[in-house]
Each structure stands twice: as structure tokens, then as C-alpha cells.
Design a protein around this motif. Structure first.
Motif, short mmCIF file in Angstrom:
data_model
loop_
_atom_site.label_atom_id
_atom_site.label_comp_id
_atom_site.label_asym_id
_atom_site.label_seq_id
_atom_site.Cartn_x
_atom_site.Cartn_y
_atom_site.Cartn_z
N ALA A 19 19.77 19.76 -0.24
CA ALA A 19 18.71 20.16 -1.18
C ALA A 19 17.59 19.12 -1.20
O ALA A 19 17.84 17.92 -1.13
CB ALA A 19 19.29 20.32 -2.59
N GLY A 20 16.38 19.62 -1.33
CA GLY A 20 15.23 18.73 -1.42
C GLY A 20 14.91 18.35 -2.85
O GLY A 20 14.16 17.40 -3.09
N GLY A 21 15.47 19.08 -3.80
CA GLY A 21 15.18 18.78 -5.19
C GLY A 21 16.19 19.42 -6.13
O GLY A 21 16.96 20.31 -5.74
N ASP A 71 5.26 22.39 -9.81
CA ASP A 71 5.03 21.14 -9.09
C ASP A 71 6.21 20.80 -8.19
O ASP A 71 6.02 20.34 -7.05
CB ASP A 71 4.78 20.00 -10.09
CG ASP A 71 4.52 18.67 -9.41
OD1 ASP A 71 3.53 18.58 -8.65
OD2 ASP A 71 5.31 17.74 -9.62
N ALA A 72 7.42 21.04 -8.68
CA ALA A 72 8.62 20.76 -7.87
C ALA A 72 8.66 21.62 -6.63
O ALA A 72 9.00 21.15 -5.53
CB ALA A 72 9.88 20.98 -8.72
N VAL A 73 8.32 22.90 -6.76
CA VAL A 73 8.29 23.79 -5.60
C VAL A 73 7.28 23.29 -4.56
O VAL A 73 7.58 23.22 -3.36
CB VAL A 73 7.95 25.24 -6.02
CG1 VAL A 73 7.63 26.11 -4.81
CG2 VAL A 73 9.10 25.84 -6.82
N ARG A 74 6.11 22.91 -5.03
CA ARG A 74 5.08 22.42 -4.10
C ARG A 74 5.52 21.13 -3.40
O ARG A 74 5.30 20.95 -2.20
CB ARG A 74 3.76 22.20 -4.85
CG ARG A 74 3.09 23.50 -5.28
CD ARG A 74 1.79 23.22 -6.01
NE ARG A 74 1.13 24.47 -6.39
CZ ARG A 74 0.62 24.72 -7.59
NH1 ARG A 74 0.70 23.80 -8.54
NH2 ARG A 74 0.04 25.87 -7.84
N HIS A 98 8.29 21.77 -0.90
CA HIS A 98 7.68 22.42 0.26
C HIS A 98 7.03 21.41 1.20
O HIS A 98 7.06 21.56 2.42
CB HIS A 98 6.65 23.45 -0.19
CG HIS A 98 5.94 24.13 0.93
ND1 HIS A 98 4.60 23.95 1.19
CD2 HIS A 98 6.40 24.99 1.88
CE1 HIS A 98 4.26 24.66 2.24
NE2 HIS A 98 5.33 25.31 2.68
N ARG A 99 6.48 20.34 0.62
CA ARG A 99 5.83 19.30 1.44
C ARG A 99 6.85 18.31 2.02
O ARG A 99 6.48 17.38 2.72
CB ARG A 99 4.82 18.52 0.59
CG ARG A 99 3.62 19.33 0.15
CD ARG A 99 2.44 18.45 -0.24
NE ARG A 99 2.77 17.47 -1.26
CZ ARG A 99 2.64 17.66 -2.57
NH1 ARG A 99 2.22 18.85 -3.02
NH2 ARG A 99 2.92 16.71 -3.44
N GLY A 100 8.12 18.53 1.72
CA GLY A 100 9.15 17.65 2.26
C GLY A 100 9.48 16.47 1.38
O GLY A 100 10.17 15.54 1.82
N LEU A 101 9.00 16.48 0.13
CA LEU A 101 9.26 15.38 -0.79
C LEU A 101 10.55 15.66 -1.58
O LEU A 101 10.98 16.80 -1.71
CB LEU A 101 8.09 15.20 -1.75
CG LEU A 101 6.73 14.92 -1.09
CD1 LEU A 101 5.63 14.88 -2.14
CD2 LEU A 101 6.77 13.61 -0.31
N ARG A 102 11.14 14.61 -2.10
CA ARG A 102 12.35 14.74 -2.91
C ARG A 102 11.96 14.81 -4.39
O ARG A 102 11.14 14.03 -4.86
CB ARG A 102 13.23 13.51 -2.69
CG ARG A 102 14.52 13.53 -3.43
CD ARG A 102 15.60 14.32 -2.75
NE ARG A 102 16.13 13.64 -1.58
CZ ARG A 102 16.98 14.18 -0.73
NH1 ARG A 102 17.38 15.42 -0.92
NH2 ARG A 102 17.43 13.52 0.31
#
Length: 202
Positions: free
Chosen positions: A98-100, A113-116, A119-123
Motif C-alpha cells: 500500500a502507498g497510503g 490529497d491522499a489520493v493525489r 498517485h504521484r508515488g508518495l507515501r
């Protein structure tokens, strides 16, 4: 456009999440699923950029779905969104790819904001849950101990019946229960199962 799949077994919650996300100009909800199997099927058919998954769903929980999506659809990022903000779930979800991880009482702005960001590959991790995870640490239970406590949590009270359902001897079952009770610092198998469940270890 960020193509999103929303999976939650509660229809009202699923619809509300889809509505919140669908109001954003750069997000399109391409599929909604009410269980794990449906989420996997729809993800394979619609190829979303982000899958927003509930932890607890029938037909394969969100963490199992996350692990499968990570294997079979590496282009799909996963954001867990759940009522059950438990440290063990966070650890298991991150290990599954999971990314988040956000909780359902997050604000709509935080969810978007979490979805965006995912999507950018951030945690993205709920800060309170991150602190709780550091405090409680990882699960001390073995896979077999988790299986035994899950059966207890599901209403298994009779040792003989539990042993039969888990295909092990009563002695082996008692050994696993004793070990799990010790690791959870409890006195009974019911207490051990409850503590393990509260920590997200099951």
C-alpha cells in the motif's frame, strides 16, 4: 485524470467516498466494488491508477487485495481507507504494498490529497496511526497463532471443534493458544483474540 476504484462493503460509505472524489476535476471514479473479489475483477477490467480499499471486506480483505494488485497490476497504487485505524493493519498494509493508509474520519480534503499524493508515488499515513504503530510495534504472532486466534474470535469456544476445523490435534491447538496468550499478555484465549484483533494483528 486520476482513475480511481473504490471498494468498501458498506454501500453508503462506498457511495459517499465515490461522490467526494468524483467532485474533483482531476479525479474520475471508474469502478465501485463491495467485496474483495469484486475489487480485483473490476481492477483488472478498468485498470485504475489508484485503488481505494477498505481493510475489512468479505471475499478477500483489503490487505489481501492490495497484495494481489501489487503483484498483478503494478501500475495501480493502493490507498487503504478504513474505520479500523489499528497499528497492525497499517504494518500489514504497507508490507502488502500500500502507498497510503487513512482513516474514514479524515476530512474530504485530506482524502482527496491522499489520493493525489499516492498517485504521484508518495507515501501517505495517518499521523496518529503512525505514532500508535511505533508504540505497539509489529505483530508478535506467528501465522498459525493468528489463524487460531481468528477462529476463536469467530466464535470458536470448543477446543475439540476448533482443532477439527483447523485440522490440528488438540494438543497442538493448546500449544498455539498458550503461546498467543503469553505474547498478548492476557489470561484467556478470548482475551488474547480480542487484544490481537484490537491491535490489528488478525
Amino acid at each position: 485524470m486520476i482513475r480511481v476504484l473504490v471498494a468498501d462493503d458498506q454501500a453508503m460509505v462506498r457511495g459517499a467516498l465515490a461522490t467526494v472524489l468524483g467532485l474533483e476535476p482531476d479525479i474520475e471514479v471508474v469502478a465501485q466494488a463491495g467485496d474483495g473479489a469484486g475489487a480485483l475483477d473490476l481492477a483488472r477490467r478498468t485498470r485504475p491508477d489508484v485503488a481505494l480499499l477498505d481493510v475489512r471486506m468479505p471475499g478477500g480483505d483489503g490487505i489481501e487485495v492490495c497484495a494481489e494488485l501489487t503483484r498483478s497490476l503494478p501500475g495501480c497504487r493502493v490507498l487503504m481507507c478504513t474505520t479500523f485505524g489499528r497499528p497492525g493493519y497499517l504494518t500489514r498494509a504497507l508490507r502488502a504494498g500500500a502507498g497510503g493508509f487513512v482513516v474514514k474520519d479524515a476530512s474530504p480534503e485530506d482524502l482527496v490529497d491522499a489520493v493525489r499524493r499516492v498517485h504521484r508515488g508518495l507515501r501517505v499515513v495517518d499521523p496518529d496511526l503512525a505514532v500508535a504503530s511505533l508504540t505497539h510495534g509489529t505483530s508478535p504472532l506467528t501465522p498459525r497463532e493468528r489463524e487460531v486466534l481468528t477462529a476463536v474470535l469467530g466464535g470458536g469456544d470448543d477446543v475439540a471443534a476448533l482443532a477439527r476445523s483447523l485440522r490440528m490435534s488438540q494438543g497442538t491447538l493448546r500449544n498455539h493458544l498458550s503461546s498467543a496468550i503469553g505474547k498478548t499478555g492476557t489470561r484467556t484465549r478470548a482475551e488474547a483474540a480480542r487484544v490481537a484483533e484490537e491491535h490489528g494483528w488478525l
